[in-house]
Design a protein around this motif. Structure first.
Motif, PDB file in Angstrom:
ATOM      1  N   ILE A 174       0.838  -1.199   0.000  1.00 14.66           N
ATOM      2  CA  ILE A 174       0.000   0.000   0.000  1.00 14.66           C
ATOM      3  C   ILE A 174       0.876   1.254   0.000  1.00 14.66           C
ATOM      4  O   ILE A 174       0.559   2.252  -0.657  1.00 14.66           O
ATOM      5  N   ASP A 175       1.976   1.194   0.723  1.00 13.68           N
ATOM      6  CA  ASP A 175       2.907   2.324   0.760  1.00 13.68           C
ATOM      7  C   ASP A 175       3.436   2.632  -0.638  1.00 13.68           C
ATOM      8  O   ASP A 175       3.497   3.796  -1.060  1.00 13.68           O
ATOM      9  N   TRP A 176       3.846   1.594  -1.367  1.00 13.61           N
ATOM     10  CA  TRP A 176       4.331   1.784  -2.739  1.00 13.61           C
ATOM     11  C   TRP A 176       3.240   2.400  -3.611  1.00 13.61           C
ATOM     12  O   TRP A 176       3.489   3.353  -4.361  1.00 13.61           O
ATOM     13  N   LEU A 312      -9.421  11.308   3.140  1.00 14.45           N
ATOM     14  CA  LEU A 312      -8.913  11.630   1.804  1.00 14.45           C
ATOM     15  C   LEU A 312      -7.860  10.617   1.359  1.00 14.45           C
ATOM     16  O   LEU A 312      -7.853  10.168   0.216  1.00 14.45           O
ATOM     17  N   GLN A 313      -6.979  10.254   2.291  1.00 17.32           N
ATOM     18  CA  GLN A 313      -5.918   9.308   1.946  1.00 17.32           C
ATOM     19  C   GLN A 313      -6.488   7.929   1.624  1.00 17.32           C
ATOM     20  O   GLN A 313      -6.069   7.289   0.645  1.00 17.32           O
ATOM     21  N   THR A 314      -7.437   7.459   2.426  1.00 11.57           N
ATOM     22  CA  THR A 314      -8.035   6.146   2.186  1.00 11.57           C
ATOM     23  C   THR A 314      -8.760   6.127   0.851  1.00 11.57           C
ATOM     24  O   THR A 314      -8.668   5.152   0.088  1.00 11.57           O
ATOM     25  N   VAL A 333      -6.099  -0.750   4.787  1.00 12.58           N
ATOM     26  CA  VAL A 333      -5.826   0.573   4.210  1.00 12.58           C
ATOM     27  C   VAL A 333      -5.867   1.640   5.300  1.00 12.58           C
ATOM     28  O   VAL A 333      -5.043   2.566   5.313  1.00 12.58           O
ATOM     29  N   ILE A 334      -6.814   1.528   6.236  1.00 15.14           N
ATOM     30  CA  ILE A 334      -6.886   2.481   7.343  1.00 15.14           C
ATOM     31  C   ILE A 334      -5.689   2.304   8.276  1.00 15.14           C
ATOM     32  O   ILE A 334      -5.079   3.288   8.725  1.00 15.14           O
ATOM     33  N   PHE A 338      -1.361   4.519  10.365  1.00 14.70           N
ATOM     34  CA  PHE A 338      -0.564   4.396  11.585  1.00 14.70           C
ATOM     35  C   PHE A 338       0.804   3.761  11.279  1.00 14.70           C
ATOM     36  O   PHE A 338       1.813   4.117  11.885  1.00 14.70           O
ATOM     37  N   TYR A 339       0.821   2.851  10.326  1.00 13.04           N
ATOM     38  CA  TYR A 339       2.080   2.284   9.847  1.00 13.04           C
ATOM     39  C   TYR A 339       2.952   3.380   9.246  1.00 13.04           C
ATOM     40  O   TYR A 339       4.164   3.449   9.519  1.00 13.04           O
ATOM     41  N   ALA A 340       2.337   4.253   8.451  1.00 11.91           N
ATOM     42  CA  ALA A 340       3.085   5.330   7.794  1.00 11.91           C
ATOM     43  C   ALA A 340       3.673   6.297   8.816  1.00 11.91           C
ATOM     44  O   ALA A 340       4.800   6.788   8.641  1.00 11.91           O
TER      45      ALA A 340
END
Length: 364
Positions: A174-176, A312-314, A333-334, A338-340
């Motif tokens: 998801i980060d990529w 917005l990000q989701t 995805v949510i 927190f991972y980011a």
């Protein structure tokens, strides 16, 4: 307080622009070429005994005439059995060739040096570059070639993400997609952004005009270095965000390897065009302004800002996934938010430490 308000105005202004562009711009893959030119696939390998076979098997499934492809592999002094594994696999496969790289060409080092050697061996006018831990799609060559439509195209870039089972690989994937989705929005505005050294096409004329890797200053982000040189010599580039050019990489198996990967990437960020660097820096610095803002206002306001950003990000990530034909659970995805936050903080700290970048078991 005023600085924070200005920052949030800029942040949400950029993000709303991204959302609008995602809705308005629906770029389709260019029409395929009617010709089938001869092409070269270049792969730099070093200590890839566990991944290279899957890479080569994916190339063997390409929907393109086999007699119009040459596959050149350069073994960069592997200390495991990579070279023997490759030699065994390509036996009786005349379109494959593996060479051991033992000398430096000019300023080139590491992967750049391997590619400098392979481009000299290549006999086509179009280079496809990927990595030994990448699995490209069947339509990779045809759909990447479609991106060469247009005047003076030097580089075509596909999209790459991570593939692997478990939560950690999914969050990396998801980060990529999130980062490349932001870059694609800028690319859709016909502005050069950057390229991916594991999923790119470079024309021979563009590469040779730059003087090749042997005449470029060394960089651990050799793909960005080449991109800058190609742009400097007035070639155009294009980025494709489509399932037909979607390649899959192996995930970082540990936090340590992830941090070294991020440290290497961060060195490349400063070489991006200023507008792309601004988008990424503003995006990454959200919490640096959000948390102090709480000292000047109520927690409810901060919570509202956080939820607006999360929504917005989701939405953006899900739209990017839909374009690529991918799907992840909404909870994952949510959770990515927190991972980011965590990865951004530890990456900044790791970047500031006087630790060399570890890449392919070498220190840079």
């Amino acid at each position: 307080m005023i600085v924070s308000l200005i920052y949030f105005s800029i942040f949400f202004g950029i993000f709303l622009l991204v959302v609008v562009l995602q809705v308005v711009n629906k770029p389709k893959l260019p029409a395929p070429l009617t010709l089938e030119p001869y092409v070269s696939i270049l792969i730099a390998v070093r200590n890839e005994e566990h991944t290279i076979i899957k890479c080569l098997e994916a190339i063997g499934r390409l929907d393109y005439p086999q007699n119009k492809i040459e596959i050149l592999l350069g073994d960069d002094a592997s200390t495991d059995s990579t070279y023997d594994v490759i030699r065994q696999y390509i036996r009786q496969k005349p379109f494959y060739r593996c060479v051991r790289i033992k000398e430096y060409l000019g300023q080139a080092r590491g992967k750049a040096n391997v590619l400098a050697h392979l481009t000299r061996l290549a006999t086509s006018d179009i280079y496809f570059i990927t990595d030994a831990d990448i699995q490209v799609p069947r339509t990779w060559i045809r759909d990447m070639l479609a991106g060469t439509r247009g005047q003076n195209i030097g580089i075509v870039t596909g999209v790459t993400t991570v593939k692997g089972g478990g939560l950690f690989p999914e969050l990396q994937a998801i980060d990529w997609i999130n980062a490349l989705g932001l870059m694609q929005v800028v690319s859709d505005l016909k502005l050069p952004v950057s390229t991916m050294g594991n999923n790119m096409l470079v024309t021979r004329v563009a590469y040779e005009t730059t003087g090749g890797y042997e005449n470029m200053p060394f960089s651990v982000t050799e793909d960005v270095q080449l991109f800058k040189a190609v742009i400097r010599h007035k070639f155009w580039t294009t980025n494709l965000f489509h399932p037909g050019v979607l390649a899959f990489s192996s995930p970082s198996p540990s936090w340590r390897q992830l941090l070294h990967q991020r440290k290497r990437w961060m060195q490349g960020i400063w070489h991006l065009p200023w507008y792309m660097s601004m988008v990424l820096v503003v995006y990454a610095s959200f919490y640096a302004f959000c948390l102090p803002f709480g000292a000047y206002t109520s927690g409810w306001v901060v919570l509202g800002i956080f939820l607006a950003k999360l929504f917005l990000q989701t939405w953006f990530i899900n739209r990017c996934l839909a374009r690529l034909g991918l799907r992840y659970r909404i909870s994952t995805v949510i959770l990515f938010e927190f991972y980011a936050i965590f990865v951004s903080l530890i990456t900044i700290l790791f970047f500031l430490l006087p630790v060399k970048v570890s890449w392919k078991e070498r220190k840079y």
